[in-house]
Design an enzyme around this catalytic site. Sequence first.
Site, PDB file in Angstrom:
ATOM      1  N   THR A   1      56.126  13.671  -2.427  1.00  0.00           N
ATOM      2  CA  THR A   1      55.569  12.424  -1.872  1.00  0.00           C
ATOM      3  C   THR A   1      54.049  12.440  -1.902  1.00  0.00           C
ATOM      4  O   THR A   1      53.408  11.405  -2.101  1.00  0.00           O
ATOM      5  CB  THR A   1      56.047  12.177  -0.429  1.00  0.00           C
TER       6      THR A   1
ATOM      7  N   LEU B   1      60.300  17.934  -1.321  1.00  0.00           N
ATOM      8  CA  LEU B   1      60.114  16.485  -1.305  1.00  0.00           C
ATOM      9  C   LEU B   1      58.775  16.134  -0.658  1.00  0.00           C
ATOM     10  O   LEU B   1      58.114  15.171  -1.059  1.00  0.00           O
ATOM     11  CB  LEU B   1      61.252  15.808  -0.557  1.00  0.00           C
ATOM     12  N   TYR B   2      58.368  16.912   0.336  1.00  0.00           N
ATOM     13  CA  TYR B   2      57.059  16.692   0.956  1.00  0.00           C
ATOM     14  C   TYR B   2      55.971  16.718  -0.107  1.00  0.00           C
ATOM     15  O   TYR B   2      55.134  15.807  -0.192  1.00  0.00           O
ATOM     16  CB  TYR B   2      56.799  17.767   2.010  1.00  0.00           C
ATOM     17  N   ALA B   3      55.970  17.751  -0.939  1.00  0.00           N
ATOM     18  CA  ALA B   3      54.967  17.870  -1.997  1.00  0.00           C
ATOM     19  C   ALA B   3      55.095  16.718  -2.992  1.00  0.00           C
ATOM     20  O   ALA B   3      54.092  16.171  -3.469  1.00  0.00           O
ATOM     21  CB  ALA B   3      55.114  19.203  -2.713  1.00  0.00           C
TER      22      ALA B   3
END
Length: 357
Positions: free
Chosen positions: A172, A168-170
Amino acid sequence: MSKILITGSAGFIGFHLVSRFLEEGGYEIVGLDVINDYYDVNLKYARLAQHGIAKEVILSHHLIQSETYPNYRFIQADLSEHDFIVAFMLQEKFDYVVNLAAQAGVRYSIDNPRAYTKSNIDGFLSILEGCRHSKVKHLVYASTSSVYGLNEEMPLSEKQPTQHPMSLYAATKKANEMMAHTYSHLFGLPTTGLRFFTVYGPWGRPDMALFLFTEAILQGKPIKVFNYGKMIRDFTYVGDIVESVKRLTIKPAQPDAAWNARQPAADASPAPYRIFNIGNSAPVQLDAYIAAVETALGKPAIRQLLDMQPGDVPATHADTQSLESWVNFKPQTSVEEGVRRFVEWYREFYEKVGVKG
């Protein structure tokens, strides 16, 4: 004198970038940070103290004048406070904005997804709206090499697709790139996204591998070595990162006159929009990185060999030809030298505060 807002200024890269601009002089700098407890806030306050901002005088939503640098001020605020951030940017009328504030960490995003949408999506929208309405000359923002996701074609080029993130970091950060392009297209806002490759160095985050390795080795504890030490990373020294960011900040993105809508390049646009990799372009295996830590410490590591972690990629290798062409700079600090400088800082810092190590 150009006026620059640097968000995430109490963070790892933000701290170093503020230092870089202050050392050079000729800029009015405002730092902004929420100072959350994702990791030890005392390290964040120690970074701020280096810039003449004492913990005791920090008051949320109030600009604090540095005791050391007459051209530096700091404000504690949360980027997701949309109305406040937009009003603040309208009031201050910045020439340039460098957005480094974000919820970091690939693995943390698996269990704490909402922290990422609040900071990296909602917070970034506040920055975009603030830039749009205050007529900022150039917005530079942190993306990540993690956007390449499942792509294993090396070296990783900005021209390659990034539709398959693994965390999810990537996701976003990929969203940030798309949001930025929208504002470049609709409002003519020059934006430049920076895909950082495994940044390390002095004042680094305690959750990063180099910090964890150093701490464990000094204490005689095992270090966790994922993918049995076979992962390959394009480790990039923080000094090279900030030199690249500094040069890019004062060189706004330009429309690409050669852009072809029938064969659309992913890293440019007919709008003032650019994407750049910032990496060392000399990837090394994790085992070699650990060996550099052992050499710098003069002490062997006890390795606990483990499988690959969810969300991790097996290898990264940055193609930085676009960066070199645009700002005439190539990151090139060796892992051995960069790790040595980190260990030197670590020992000095933790001796001062009386912590083990």
